[in-house]
Motif scaffolding. Sequence first.
Motif, PDB file in Angstrom:
ATOM      1  N   ILE A  86      -8.229  -9.334 -47.537  1.00 14.24           N
ATOM      2  CA  ILE A  86      -6.847  -9.087 -47.097  1.00 14.24           C
ATOM      3  C   ILE A  86      -5.889  -9.962 -47.892  1.00 14.24           C
ATOM      4  O   ILE A  86      -4.868  -9.493 -48.397  1.00 14.24           O
ATOM      5  CB  ILE A  86      -6.693  -9.362 -45.582  1.00 14.24           C
ATOM      6  N   THR A  89      -5.333  -8.797 -51.527  1.00 12.97           N
ATOM      7  CA  THR A  89      -4.804  -7.452 -51.752  1.00 12.97           C
ATOM      8  C   THR A  89      -3.392  -7.243 -51.225  1.00 12.97           C
ATOM      9  O   THR A  89      -2.782  -6.220 -51.529  1.00 12.97           O
ATOM     10  CB  THR A  89      -5.724  -6.389 -51.113  1.00 12.97           C
ATOM     11  N   VAL A  90      -2.855  -8.183 -50.453  1.00  7.49           N
ATOM     12  CA  VAL A  90      -1.486  -8.007 -49.938  1.00  7.49           C
ATOM     13  C   VAL A  90      -0.527  -8.890 -50.722  1.00  7.49           C
ATOM     14  O   VAL A  90      -0.918  -9.931 -51.260  1.00  7.49           O
ATOM     15  CB  VAL A  90      -1.389  -8.344 -48.427  1.00  7.49           C
ATOM     16  N   ASN A  91       0.743  -8.479 -50.812  1.00  5.05           N
ATOM     17  CA  ASN A  91       1.739  -9.311 -51.484  1.00  5.05           C
ATOM     18  C   ASN A  91       2.356 -10.294 -50.488  1.00  5.05           C
ATOM     19  O   ASN A  91       2.096 -10.226 -49.290  1.00  5.05           O
ATOM     20  CB  ASN A  91       2.811  -8.458 -52.174  1.00  5.05           C
ATOM     21  N   ASN A  93       5.360 -10.691 -49.246  1.00  2.81           N
ATOM     22  CA  ASN A  93       6.188 -10.157 -48.166  1.00  2.81           C
ATOM     23  C   ASN A  93       5.337  -9.537 -47.064  1.00  2.81           C
ATOM     24  O   ASN A  93       5.642  -9.672 -45.877  1.00  2.81           O
ATOM     25  CB  ASN A  93       7.174  -9.121 -48.720  1.00  2.81           C
ATOM     26  N   GLN A  94       4.272  -8.833 -47.462  1.00  3.82           N
ATOM     27  CA  GLN A  94       3.360  -8.278 -46.459  1.00  3.82           C
ATOM     28  C   GLN A  94       2.676  -9.389 -45.675  1.00  3.82           C
ATOM     29  O   GLN A  94       2.464  -9.275 -44.467  1.00  3.82           O
ATOM     30  CB  GLN A  94       2.312  -7.393 -47.139  1.00  3.82           C
ATOM     31  N   LEU A  95       2.330 -10.468 -46.375  1.00  7.35           N
ATOM     32  CA  LEU A  95       1.679 -11.601 -45.704  1.00  7.35           C
ATOM     33  C   LEU A  95       2.628 -12.249 -44.696  1.00  7.35           C
ATOM     34  O   LEU A  95       2.242 -12.536 -43.561  1.00  7.35           O
ATOM     35  CB  LEU A  95       1.228 -12.631 -46.742  1.00  7.35           C
ATOM     36  N   GLY A  98       2.988  -9.997 -41.730  1.00 11.18           N
ATOM     37  CA  GLY A  98       1.810 -10.092 -40.865  1.00 11.18           C
ATOM     38  C   GLY A  98       1.795 -11.361 -40.041  1.00 11.18           C
ATOM     39  O   GLY A  98       1.536 -11.344 -38.833  1.00 11.18           O
ATOM     40  N   SER A 136      -7.531 -15.489 -44.444  1.00 12.59           N
ATOM     41  CA  SER A 136      -6.400 -14.685 -44.932  1.00 12.59           C
ATOM     42  C   SER A 136      -5.072 -15.422 -44.798  1.00 12.59           C
ATOM     43  O   SER A 136      -4.276 -15.464 -45.741  1.00 12.59           O
ATOM     44  CB  SER A 136      -6.319 -13.352 -44.186  1.00 12.59           C
ATOM     45  N   SER A 236      10.704 -11.223 -44.753  1.00 16.92           N
ATOM     46  CA  SER A 236       9.776 -10.276 -45.370  1.00 16.92           C
ATOM     47  C   SER A 236      10.419  -8.901 -45.545  1.00 16.92           C
ATOM     48  O   SER A 236      10.111  -8.184 -46.504  1.00 16.92           O
ATOM     49  CB  SER A 236       8.505 -10.143 -44.524  1.00 16.92           C
TER      50      SER A 236
END
Length: 238
Positions: A86, A89-91, A93-95, A98, A136, A236
């Motif tokens: 995870i 693979t996430v940028n 802003n996605q992190l 989340g 993550s 984000s």
Amino acid sequence: MEIFIFVIIILIASILQTSTGFGFSIVATPFLLLIFEAREAIQINLVLSLVISIALIAKIKKDIDFGMMKRFIMGSAVGLPVGIVIFLTVNINQLKLGVGLVILILTILLMLRFRIKESQRRDLIVGGLSGSFTSSIGMPGPPILLYFSGADTQKEKIRGTTLAFYLFIYLMSLLIQVIFAGTSQTVWVSGGLALPLVLLGLYLGQLLFSWIDQHIFRIFTYIILGMTGVYLLIESLG
């Protein structure tokens, strides 16, 4: 300015760790994400959280439920690799999105006194979720906090078992992060500089715990977590 913010983050997180029982990482990680890149923020948190676990483990080893801790570790063996996938693979802003959502949901459920019954199967599930959260986003606490929030388990056993599990999960997550995501000098220099602040925060938290109502600290923690979650969501999406 960033140095001042960093000092305040570490001190407050360390004090709240001792005073309220909330995990250092739950308070520190969201704020560290605001001044460091994601990899550095998470690894600094893992290093300092590992130090805290080592510093406190001797005091609570007699309270550890080794059966429950074993199930947490078994579950985390599945969650740890999922978490690093995870993270890779996430940028950013996605992190942040989340983490913000996790923080807000956690705060709401804690305020509503969420209830769940303990079982061996749920121990494994919680361990898995905690493992994926740690590798993550550097935060093993949310699944465990929710799991224990309404349990009748003795507080001493909860604290001892959780801290012993943290000792394992932080070490494994740090190793996985360094191997698969790499590391930087900033992580180790910042972590080293923060160590005296962590020890000072743990000491101050112990002093405050003895004469300030713990309920006040919990309300303060809810406010911090809520504001941080909202800020991360706004940043984000912005």
